[in-house]
Design a protein around this motif. Structure first.
Motif, mmCIF file in Angstrom:
data_model
loop_
_atom_site.group_PDB
_atom_site.id
_atom_site.type_symbol
_atom_site.label_atom_id
_atom_site.label_comp_id
_atom_site.label_asym_id
_atom_site.label_seq_id
_atom_site.Cartn_x
_atom_site.Cartn_y
_atom_site.Cartn_z
ATOM 1 N N PRO A 12 -4.794 2.438 -2.871
ATOM 2 C CA PRO A 12 -3.776 1.776 -2.039
ATOM 3 C C PRO A 12 -4.304 1.326 -0.680
ATOM 4 O O PRO A 12 -3.855 0.327 -0.122
ATOM 5 N N LEU A 13 -5.287 2.050 -0.159
ATOM 6 C CA LEU A 13 -5.862 1.663 1.127
ATOM 7 C C LEU A 13 -6.670 0.373 1.028
ATOM 8 O O LEU A 13 -6.916 -0.288 2.033
ATOM 9 N N TRP A 44 1.268 4.037 -3.097
ATOM 10 C CA TRP A 44 1.080 5.460 -2.827
ATOM 11 C C TRP A 44 2.330 6.243 -3.215
ATOM 12 O O TRP A 44 2.244 7.295 -3.839
ATOM 13 N N ARG A 52 0.834 -1.209 0.000
ATOM 14 C CA ARG A 52 0.000 0.000 0.000
ATOM 15 C C ARG A 52 0.866 1.255 0.000
ATOM 16 O O ARG A 52 0.613 2.194 -0.743
ATOM 17 N N ILE A 107 -5.852 -2.250 -1.098
ATOM 18 C CA ILE A 107 -5.060 -3.381 -1.594
ATOM 19 C C ILE A 107 -5.034 -4.457 -0.517
ATOM 20 O O ILE A 107 -4.732 -4.187 0.648
#
Length: 125
Positions: A118-119, A64, A60, A121
């Motif tokens: 990304p949060l 990012w 993550r 994943i």
């Protein structure tokens, strides 16, 4: 030499314009680095290994971090530019409304791609 470039012009690439010279130096660096990077396999995820070093990032955070330069570069250049600037030939730039709309679309896309996705994943524990 290619396209009419002379040996002396290649030796004297420095023009005195700092911004242009920095951009040109970055371009020359990328022209050399990209073909070299294409020859290196970068293992990721379940295929990760210590071949290229022992740095292991959380997926993550890595995602990012990968998307951050695109977001920052756009925001910094968009707000640094004058949307109502007059071009060299005297014509005006596109309407500020269209510019803001397209900027909003780009920022919405990158808010999802670089910050929300990304949060979400899934990672193995």
């Amino acid at each position: 030499l290619a396209m009419g470039a002379s040996a002396s012009s290649l030796r004297n690439w420095y023009t005195g314009d700092a911004r242009f010279d920095i951009v040109q130096a970055v371009e020359l660096t990328l022209v050399g680095a990209v073909p070299l990077a294409a020859c290196i396999a970068a293992p990721y995820g379940k295929h990760a290994s210590d071949v290229l070093g022992g740095v292991h990032l959380d997926p993550r955070f890595g995602w990012w971090l990968m998307e951050l330069p695109a977001t920052l570069a756009f925001v910094l250049t968009y707000f640094a530019a004058d949307a109502a600037a007059v071009l060299r030939d005297g014509s005006r730039c596109p309407s500020p409304g269209l510019s803001k709309f397209l900027a909003g679309v780009f920022l919405f896309h990158y808010a999802y791609r670089g910050w929300y996705f990304p949060l979400n994943i899934r990672t193995s524990k």
